[in-house]
Write a protein that holds these residues in place. Structure first.
Motif, short mmCIF file in Angstrom:
data_model
loop_
_atom_site.label_atom_id
_atom_site.label_comp_id
_atom_site.label_asym_id
_atom_site.label_seq_id
_atom_site.Cartn_x
_atom_site.Cartn_y
_atom_site.Cartn_z
N ALA A 162 0.84 -1.21 0.00
CA ALA A 162 0.00 0.00 0.00
C ALA A 162 0.87 1.26 0.00
N MET A 163 1.99 1.22 0.76
CA MET A 163 2.87 2.39 0.82
C MET A 163 3.54 2.64 -0.53
N VAL A 164 3.95 1.58 -1.20
CA VAL A 164 4.57 1.73 -2.52
C VAL A 164 3.57 2.31 -3.51
N GLU A 165 2.34 1.84 -3.48
CA GLU A 165 1.31 2.37 -4.39
C GLU A 165 1.10 3.85 -4.15
N GLY A 166 1.07 4.25 -2.87
CA GLY A 166 0.88 5.67 -2.55
C GLY A 166 2.04 6.52 -3.02
N ALA A 167 3.27 6.02 -2.85
CA ALA A 167 4.45 6.78 -3.26
C ALA A 167 4.50 6.93 -4.78
N VAL A 168 4.16 5.87 -5.49
CA VAL A 168 4.16 5.94 -6.96
C VAL A 168 3.10 6.92 -7.45
N ALA A 169 1.98 6.96 -6.74
CA ALA A 169 0.92 7.90 -7.12
C ALA A 169 1.39 9.34 -6.94
N ASP A 170 2.35 9.58 -6.01
CA ASP A 170 2.89 10.92 -5.76
C ASP A 170 4.16 11.21 -6.55
N ALA A 171 4.50 10.33 -7.51
CA ALA A 171 5.71 10.52 -8.29
C ALA A 171 5.52 11.63 -9.32
N PRO A 183 5.28 13.28 -12.97
CA PRO A 183 4.64 12.70 -14.16
C PRO A 183 5.65 11.97 -15.04
N ALA A 184 5.16 10.98 -15.76
CA ALA A 184 6.01 10.22 -16.67
C ALA A 184 6.67 11.16 -17.67
N GLY A 185 7.96 10.95 -17.93
CA GLY A 185 8.70 11.80 -18.85
C GLY A 185 9.29 13.02 -18.21
N THR A 186 9.03 13.22 -16.90
CA THR A 186 9.55 14.37 -16.17
C THR A 186 10.58 13.88 -15.16
N SER A 187 11.72 14.54 -15.08
CA SER A 187 12.73 14.17 -14.10
C SER A 187 12.51 14.99 -12.83
N VAL A 188 12.96 14.43 -11.71
CA VAL A 188 12.80 15.13 -10.44
C VAL A 188 13.59 16.43 -10.45
N ALA A 206 18.06 15.28 2.51
CA ALA A 206 17.81 15.60 1.11
C ALA A 206 16.72 14.70 0.54
N ALA A 207 16.75 13.42 0.92
CA ALA A 207 15.72 12.50 0.44
C ALA A 207 14.34 12.92 0.94
N LEU A 208 14.28 13.34 2.21
CA LEU A 208 12.99 13.80 2.75
C LEU A 208 12.49 15.02 1.98
N ASP A 209 13.40 15.95 1.65
CA ASP A 209 12.99 17.13 0.89
C ASP A 209 12.47 16.74 -0.50
N LEU A 210 13.18 15.83 -1.16
CA LEU A 210 12.77 15.40 -2.50
C LEU A 210 11.46 14.63 -2.48
N SER A 211 11.18 13.95 -1.36
CA SER A 211 9.95 13.17 -1.28
C SER A 211 8.71 14.06 -1.33
N LEU A 212 8.87 15.38 -1.04
CA LEU A 212 7.73 16.29 -1.15
C LEU A 212 7.33 16.48 -2.61
N ALA A 213 8.31 16.32 -3.51
CA ALA A 213 8.03 16.45 -4.94
C ALA A 213 7.79 15.09 -5.60
N ASP A 214 8.40 14.05 -5.04
CA ASP A 214 8.26 12.70 -5.61
C ASP A 214 8.30 11.71 -4.45
N GLY A 215 7.15 11.09 -4.20
CA GLY A 215 7.02 10.20 -3.04
C GLY A 215 7.96 9.02 -3.06
N ARG A 216 8.52 8.69 -4.19
CA ARG A 216 9.42 7.53 -4.27
C ARG A 216 10.75 7.77 -3.56
N PHE A 217 11.07 9.03 -3.25
CA PHE A 217 12.32 9.33 -2.55
C PHE A 217 12.18 9.24 -1.03
#
Length: 467
Positions: free
Chosen positions: A293-302, A304-309, A324-335
């Motif tokens: 469930a956590m992975v599904e949620g993080a991917v949903a917050d990634a 958009p496809a074709g866009t780099s972080v 730094a990973a925590l900061d990036l996770s605000l833009a992309d949940g996979r971090f």
């Protein structure tokens, strides 16, 4: 009996006790390698037999001389000091493992195993409602029959029969050992003495039938020796006879409508089976469901496809990599660091399963070269065996979000049994199958996997020394 004869008899008894106590741990029954046997032919592991014999002779001689020239209480003190020096200074680790194994086989261990079996059998009753193959009586009967059939096929060197009883991945290792015996002109004879005792101690069902597993603890007496080309019998190192009592944990998997052997772990290295998760249905493993469930949620917050972080987040950060990973996770949940924990936990479990079994799960979590390095760090002659590894701590030590694909480097602190084994002879090259240690793996993860597992092991660094 004269005083001198009593003295000689006492010295001989002490030397005999030393031989029995210091006998090495042996991989008995089918699947064992040549390293456990000594004597004729200069066999694997037996080449040091002469040195051991000479060492024991020196001990015996020292005891004899000192006993002859001392009297009364002083004689007892001398004997005690000699025994203590030999046991604790030269063989401390082996004695610790021997004592731990003896403790495990005591009343407390029997009570623990009995409690575990009751827990598993209650869960098995639930699983049997859906599939009768999981019923306790069925599992115990099939495991006992499988044990006897496997020993018989190994004893006869019948590889065709073994293919019907043993999973292909484990059989590949066994055939290397059979080839090694053949090169030496040896044949490992294994014959059960009486019926094995089988206890049902593990059950885990996967979402696909092929991942169903049960674990049984088997105690049995077997005749286990090597027969050379001249018909001579070669016993196991340190054993006075050919009959051995063994205690093993067998992991069984499904093939068609019956159980086959997937993995064998000796008593101490398989003890983690008494603590592993019991999952009578595919939905009983709550940790796995929460991770999914956590992975599904993080991917949903990634992004958009074709866009780099790098396009949506600031990459020049101050502070440590975790921050730094925590900061990036605000833009992309996979971090999110939790995602790395899930990736590491899944990889560790798949790694342990791949030691004897199918490496499909590990390859779904790691690049092919990284997976191979985890299993065979020196190129293939040996294999790295990990049993019951537990993730204790994960540290993010580096982050490169601008790379293609983005990477994170982590240190994974683990606890469990870890040793390097010769694949042909089963000789332990380093580490110990009986002693649990802490060790740290150094992995680089790349954000290149599918939505089910975004972070993949891209590179395996040299692990930190064991403790």
């Amino acid at each position: 009996m004269s005083p001198r004869k009593r003295t000689v008899a006492l010295a001989f008894a002490i030397a005999l006790i030393l031989i029995l106590v210091l006998a090495p741990v042996a991989f008995a029954t089918a699947g064992g390698g040549s390293s456990g046997f000594g004597g004729g032919g200069g066999g694997g592991g037996g080449g040091g037999g002469g040195g051991k014999a000479f060492f024991l002779y020196i001990i015996f001689r020292a005891i004899l001389d000192l006993i002859i020239h001392t009297h009364g209480v002083m004689r007892l003190v001398v004997i005690g000091l000699i025994v203590a020096v030999v046991l604790f200074y030269f063989y401390g680790r082996r004695i610790s493992a021997w004592w731990a194994e003896r403790q495990r086989s005591g009343r407390a261990d029997r009570r623990r195993t009995s409690q575990r079996q009751r827990k598993v059998e209650l869960a098995a009753a639930e699983a049997a409602d859906d599939d009768p193959a999981f019923a306790p009586d069925v599992v115990r009967d099939e495991a006992a029959r499988l044990f006897v059939q496997v020993q018989s096929a190994w004893d006869a060197g019948n590889r065709i029969r073994l293919r019907a009883l043993v999973a292909p991945e484990l059989l590949a290792e066994w055939e290397r050992r059979l080839d090694d015996f053949a090169r030496r002109g040896w044949r490992n004879r294994v014959q059960p003495v009486g019926d094995p005792k089988v206890e049902y101690v593990g059950l885990k069902r996967g979402q696909k039938g092929g991942s169903d597993r049960v674990v049984v603890r088997i105690e049995a007496r077997v005749k286990d020796y090597v027969e050379d080309m001249r018909g001579n019998h070669i016993k196991r190192d340190g054993h006075m006879g050919e009959t051995t009592r063994i205690r093993e944990f067998w992991t069984l998997g499904r093939r068609g409508g019956h159980w086959i052997l997937v993995s064998i772990e000796q008593g101490a290295e398989g003890a983690h089976a008494l603590e592993d998760t019991v999952a009578p249905t595919a939905w009983s493993d709550h940790q796995a469901l929460e991770d999914e469930a956590m992975v599904e949620g993080a991917v949903a917050d990634a992004v958009p496809a074709g866009t780099s972080v790098a396009e949506v987040a600031k990459l020049d950060y101050e502070g440590d990599a975790r921050g730094a990973a925590l900061d990036l996770s605000l833009a992309d949940g996979r971090f999110a660091p939790d995602m790395l924990e899930i990736a590491a936990r899944r990889a560790v479990a798949a790694w342990a399963d791949a030691v004897d079994g199918n490496d499909k799960a590990l390859l779904a979590l790691a690049r092919t070269d990284a997976a191979y390095t985890l299993l065979h760090p020196d190129g293939g002659r040996t294999r790295l065996v990990v049993r019951g590894p537990e993730v204790r701590q994960i540290r993010i030590v580096a982050l490169d979000a601008a790379a293609t694909p983005p990477t994170m480097t982590i240190d994974v602190e683990l606890a469990g049994r870890r040793y390097l084994e010769d694949r042909d002879t089963t000789a332990v090259v380093s580490g110990s199958p009986t002693r649990a240690v802490k060790f740290t793996e150094h992995w680089t993860l790349a954000l290149e996997g599918p939505d089910e597992q975004p972070w993949q092991i891209a590179q395996v660094g040299a692990p930190a020394p064991t403790a």
